[in-house]
Structure formats: structure tokens, C-alpha cells
Write an enzyme that holds these catalytic residues in place. Structure first.
Site, PDB file in Angstrom:
ATOM      1  N   TYR A  76      -6.208  -5.408 -13.610  1.00 60.71           N
ATOM      2  CA  TYR A  76      -4.852  -5.744 -14.061  1.00 60.71           C
ATOM      3  C   TYR A  76      -4.019  -6.509 -13.052  1.00 60.71           C
ATOM      4  O   TYR A  76      -3.281  -7.418 -13.401  1.00 60.71           O
ATOM      5  CB  TYR A  76      -4.119  -4.453 -14.427  1.00 60.71           C
ATOM      6  CG  TYR A  76      -2.639  -4.622 -14.672  1.00 60.71           C
ATOM      7  CD1 TYR A  76      -2.180  -5.196 -15.852  1.00 60.71           C
ATOM      8  CD2 TYR A  76      -1.705  -4.225 -13.722  1.00 60.71           C
ATOM      9  CE1 TYR A  76      -0.817  -5.367 -16.073  1.00 60.71           C
ATOM     10  CE2 TYR A  76      -0.338  -4.391 -13.941  1.00 60.71           C
ATOM     11  CZ  TYR A  76       0.092  -4.959 -15.112  1.00 60.71           C
ATOM     12  OH  TYR A  76       1.419  -5.129 -15.331  1.00 60.71           O
TER      13      TYR A  76
ATOM     14  N   GLY B  70       0.831  -1.206   0.000  1.00 59.89           N
ATOM     15  CA  GLY B  70       0.000   0.000   0.000  1.00 59.89           C
ATOM     16  C   GLY B  70       0.857   1.244   0.000  1.00 59.89           C
ATOM     17  O   GLY B  70       2.071   1.172  -0.214  1.00 59.89           O
TER      18      GLY B  70
HETATM   19  P1  AMP Z   1       1.168   1.531 -22.103  1.00 58.05           P
HETATM   20  O1  AMP Z   1       1.979   1.001 -23.203  1.00 58.05           O
HETATM   21  O2  AMP Z   1       1.921   2.553 -21.298  1.00 58.05           O
HETATM   22  O3  AMP Z   1      -0.178   2.042 -22.551  1.00 58.05           O
HETATM   23  O4  AMP Z   1       0.900   0.344 -21.070  1.00 58.05           O
HETATM   24  C1  AMP Z   1      -0.223  -0.489 -21.214  1.00 58.05           C
HETATM   25  C2  AMP Z   1       0.059  -1.835 -20.653  1.00 58.05           C
HETATM   26  O5  AMP Z   1       0.552  -1.719 -19.307  1.00 58.05           O
HETATM   27  C3  AMP Z   1      -1.207  -2.677 -20.583  1.00 58.05           C
HETATM   28  O6  AMP Z   1      -0.940  -3.872 -21.289  1.00 58.05           O
HETATM   29  C4  AMP Z   1      -1.447  -2.948 -19.132  1.00 58.05           C
HETATM   30  O7  AMP Z   1      -1.731  -4.310 -18.922  1.00 58.05           O
HETATM   31  C5  AMP Z   1      -0.154  -2.586 -18.447  1.00 58.05           C
HETATM   32  N1  AMP Z   1      -0.360  -1.845 -17.191  1.00 58.05           N
HETATM   33  C6  AMP Z   1      -1.426  -1.158 -16.775  1.00 58.05           C
HETATM   34  N2  AMP Z   1      -1.200  -0.585 -15.567  1.00 58.05           N
HETATM   35  C7  AMP Z   1       0.046  -0.916 -15.217  1.00 58.05           C
HETATM   36  C8  AMP Z   1       0.868  -0.637 -14.074  1.00 58.05           C
HETATM   37  N3  AMP Z   1       0.433   0.115 -13.070  1.00 58.05           N
HETATM   38  N4  AMP Z   1       2.116  -1.161 -14.080  1.00 58.05           N
HETATM   39  C9  AMP Z   1       2.563  -1.913 -15.082  1.00 58.05           C
HETATM   40  N5  AMP Z   1       1.842  -2.212 -16.185  1.00 58.05           N
HETATM   41  C10 AMP Z   1       0.598  -1.718 -16.256  1.00 58.05           C
END
Ligand code: AMP
Length: 466
Positions: free
Chosen positions: A242, A103
Site C-alpha cells: 500500500y 519509523g
Molecule cells: P477500510 O475502509 O477501513 O477497510 O480501509 C481500506 C482502505 O484503506 C484500502 O483502500 C487501503 O488502500 C487503505 N489503507 C490500508 N492501510 C492503510 C493505512 N495504514 N492508512 C491509510 N489507509 C490505508
């Protein structure tokens, strides 16, 4: 983004905790650690890296005793550094004390400044460390009472495990932002971030640790307390979207089931005539199955994942197109060539993954690409433990859906609506009690930083990360 696991009263405590941490590896890959006790001394091991690399037989043998707590870390507060690896272990007036935290404490900076003004010396830049200082400074007698007085001062999200040479204590903050579950393995109690850890160690799932609950576990059994100020529960919706493992039961439902329901709702909201539904592995798989089942469009694994991707890779001087994403994913040209494809992912952050994947699919001959996101646009950062970047880095905070579609070069782009997301979580029911924090989509933060402290507080969190 962290995972915690604890076991009390088991002859192989560290071995079981090791397996539990391995199941929670998806919650943090930066560092891992464990503290155990035999009732006299405590033993500790923390390192940067993955659970299976950090712990071997000799290490586990040194983690003696019948109780252990462990932690896997992805830094959302404090830098990526061994000094910030958990469990955090101190020796204070009452003896040894270890703490593992999932957290973010939203008033950590204020408390830290105040304590430093009085002369406290901090060993890390983790928000968690303020809890330890507050426990040490408390005038109460027992660890439990000291912990309660410390928790009355902190705000934010915390699922915690504490271990002394006599007891294990599990805590979930009054909002219940992050999950925490209780199980039983023969005569021992186990506590974990997610139930998937219980399945591996063959523990039975008893129940969630409730929001605001403190569970005190000693050789005499477990006792539950609720001494903290009550709040309306606000479970993190991003755990469903996610973060959590699909095979876990979180907040009363399996994550896999909820993700499929997200896909079904999205299909109702934005169906399109297409030849194939393909997920972005692994995050989009469960929802894509739901989307395909609801529309009747065949599901295919058009993108194949390489599971052995480490942290950094050296790119050759002659640059390779879509290098970063290609390390992890590759398109199967036979499956995608000439096809109208629905590509499903759970969320878009900066839109770089989607854009690169669309280019890759087009290169392999895909005819049309309709991108479907099984969550609403992520517009606001998370202050409660998910590593969602600042607003300026979130593409949906400054761009309309049509602009993101143009940037990603998809033929169409649709997100799940907030109402659709709620319907999916409520199992289709129109009225049910919706106890979730969806601030990353709605901007409705259940608990704000003390006025004007957002930036300063976030700086504490991200120091050295840049
Ligand atoms: P982006 O390329 O920056 O749009 O990242 C999108 C991808 O990141 C998606 O496939 C999500 O599954 C993943 N994702 C979403 N939130 C997070 C997070 N907090 N940390 C890491 N990966 C993430």
C-alpha cells in the site's frame, strides 16, 4: 508513515529538498518541514499541511545554505500538532542538531520515563525526541559517536536523517524496516525514503542505505559504518502492498512490478468468471492490472477519483448516501451496469470503504460483485511505523472471511494467501530469501515491545489522536 529527504553540498539545497519532499507527499500529508545550513547557522521552517502549500519562494530563500533535510509527516507516534512536526531542531552543547525520522521506536516510553525522572524536559510527545536527548547526554565527542551511543539504546524502526552545521548523517535500523536510499546529484549526495524523489530531481540512484548502516556525509565525502548489533533484515511488506509509490524501487524491486505480481498470484488463487476487473483507485490499480492480465478479463476504470479531497467536509443535514466515499470516488454507470465485476483493492482495514463502494456499484446497476484483496487479511497492528489501528478496529482480527463478505455485501470475497504474497515478491521463485516483516498478517513480530509495554507505548503514540 513519514517521508524523509536530504541533500548535502548543493547550491540550491532547499529548492531540491522541496521537490524531493513533494515526491514523497504520499508518505504523509499532515505536516512538513525543512532545516538547512550554510555551515555557520541553521534555518528551519515547519508547518501543518501539504508541501506545496507550506513552501513558497520567500520561504525557500530563507532556508539558506548548501545542505538541507526535510520531512513529511503522518503521525504514528505523537499527536497531530505543529510541536510534533519534523525535522526536530535543537541547540545543545555541541551546536545545532536537526533530526528527521521515519519509523517508530518501540522502547521510547521507557527511555522517556527514565530521562524525565532525571529531569529532562521534553518539547514534544514524539518518540524521535528521545534520540536527541540521548545524543545530548552522551559523553562522546563527535556527533557521530554520540549518535552511535544513542542508537545502541533505542529499539524499533528508524530511517533517520540528521543535520548539523558540518555534516549530514543517514541511518537505517538493523532490521531495515523502512526504506532509505542513497543517490548522487553532480557533486552532492542525496538521501530519500524512496527513489521516486531522485527521478524528479534528476539524481542518479546509487544504492539502498543498508540495514544497520550509518552513512556520515561531510565536505570530505561519505563514510559508512556498521557499529550497531546485527539483526536479520525485516523489510516492511506493507510498503509494497500500500504505502510506497508504484514508481519507486523499494527493497530491490519496483513497487508497480510487485503489485502487478500480487494481482497475478491472486488471479491464480481465486479466478472467477466475470465481465470486468475494476480497481479501487489509486491503491488497487497496479494489482488490478496484474489480475486482469492474468485472467484475460478486461480492465476498466469503473470508479473515478476526485483528487481534491481535503481533510474534513461538512455533510448537509439531510444525509447523503455513502457520503464519505462519494467525495473521493464515483462509479461510471455506463461501464458497470449489468456487469459481473471483480473489484480489486490492496487491503481491508475496517471494511467501510469496500462496503460503501459495493453499495454504490449496485446502485449503478452492477449485477455481481466479487471483491479481491491483493494482500492477506490484516489482523495485527503495526508497531513499526504504519498506522494500522488496534486489533479491535481491524475487522479481520475478529471475523472470518465469509463474515466479512456478508458485512461488505459482496457476492464473493477472496484475499491473497501469505504464500501467494511470498511467491509474488520472490518473482515466482519457490525458494528465495524472504526478508520481510509481515507481522500485520502473520502476527510474527520480529521485535516486540518490552514485556507488557505494548499498551502504554501505543498510548504515547496515539495521545490526543482520538
Ligand atoms: P477500510 O475502509 O477501513 O477497510 O480501509 C481500506 C482502505 O484503506 C484500502 O483502500 C487501503 O488502500 C487503505 N489503507 C490500508 N492501510 C492503510 C493505512 N495504514 N492508512 C491509510 N489507509 C490505508
Amino acid at each position: 508513515m513519514c517521508g524523509i529527504f536530504g541533500i548535502f553540498n548543493h547550491s540550491e539545497a532547499s529548492n531540491i529538498a522541496y521537490l524531493g519532499l513533494h515526491s514523497l507527499q504520499h508518505r504523509g500529508q499532515e505536516s512538513a518541514g525543512m532545516v538547512s545550513t550554510d555551515g555557520y547557522s541553521v534555518y528551519s521552517h515547519r508547518e501543518m499541511g501539504l508541501v506545496s502549500d507550506i513552501f513558497d519562494e520567500p520561504t525557500l530563500e530563507k532556508l539558506r545554505g548548501n545542505a538541507a533535510i526535510g520531512h513529511v509527516r503522518y503521525s504514528t507516534a505523537g499527536s497531530s500538532d505543529i510541536k510534533n512536526a519534523q525535522p526536530f531542531l535543537v541547540e545543545y552543547a555541541k551546536g545545532p542538531l536537526a533530526i528527521a525520522h521515519n519509523g517508530n521506536l518501540t522502547n521510547a516510553k521507557i527511555i522517556r520515563d527514565e530521562l524525565q525522572n532525571y529531569g529532562s524536559i521534553f518539547q514534544s510527545n514524539m518518540d524521535t525526541e528521545v534520540i536527541v536527548h540521548l545524543i545530548a547526554l552522551s559523553h562522546e565527542n563527535s556527533t557521530l559517536e554520540r549518535l552511535i551511543s544513542a542508537l545502541r539504546r533505542v529499539e524499533g524502526s528508524y530511517s533517520l536523517l540528521l543535520l548539523t552545521d558540518k555534516e549530514m548523517i543517514a541511518v537505517r535500523d538493523p532490521y531495515g524496516f523502512r526504506p532509505l536510499v542513497l543517490g548522487k546529484l553532480k557533486d552532492s549526495f542525496v538521501v530519500a525514503s524512496e527513489t521516486c524523489a531522485f527521478d524528479l530531481v534528476e539524481a542518479s540512484y546509487l544504492r539502498e542505505i543498508e540495514p544497520g548502516e550509518i552513512l556520515h556525509i561531510t565536505k570530505d565525502g561519505a563514510r559508512s559504518f556498521k557499529p550497531l548489533k546485527k539483526a536479520a533484515p525485516r523489510f516492511c511488506i506493507f510498503e509494497y502492498i500500500y504505502f510506497a509509490r508504484p514508481d519507486s524501487d523499494v527493497f530491490g524491486r519496483t513497487v508497480y512490478g510487485v503489485r502487478k505480481a500480487f494481482g497475478r498470484e491472486l488471479a491464480k488463487e481465486s479466478a472467477i468468471d466475470a465481465d470486468l476487473v475494476i480497481p479501487i483507485p489509486d491503491s488497487g490499480i497496479s494489482a488490478a492490472i496484474g489480475y486482469a492480465q492474468a485472467t484475460g478479463i478486461p480492465f476498466e476504470m469503473g470508479l473515478i477519483r476526485n483528487h481534491y479531497v481535503g481533510r474534513t467536509f461538512i455533510e448537509p443535514k439531510e444525509s447523503i448516501r455513502h457520503f464519505g466515499v462519494k467525495l473521493k470516488l464515483n462509479a461510471d454507470h455506463e461501464t458497470v451496469r449489468g456487469k459481473k465485476i471483480v473489484v480489486v483493492d490492496d487491503s481491508i482495514v475496517r471494511a467501510t470503504t469496500g462496503r460503501k463502494i459495493i453499495k454504490m456499484l449496485r446502485q449503478q446497476g452492477a449485477k455481481e460483485i466479487h471483491f479481491r484483496v491483493t494482500s492477506p487479511p490484516t489482523q495485527f497492528p503495526c508497531f513499526y511505523g504504519i498506522d494500522t489501528p488496534s486489533r479491535s478496529e481491524l475487522i479481520a482480527s475478529s471475523h472470518e472471511v465469509e463474515e466479512i463478505n456478508t458485512y461488505m455485501t459482496s457476492d464473493t470475497l477472496e484475499y491473497l494467501s501469505i504464500d501467494g504474497m511470498k511467491r509474488a515478491i520472490g518473482n515466482g521463485a519457490d525458494s528465495f530469501s524472504y526478508n520481510f516483516c509481515d507481522a500485520c498478517f502473520s502476527g510474527h513480530y520480529p521485535l516486540r515491545f518490552p514485556w507488557g509495554m505494548e499498551l502504554e507505548q501505543m498510548e504515547l503514540f496515539v495521545q490526543d489522536k482520538k
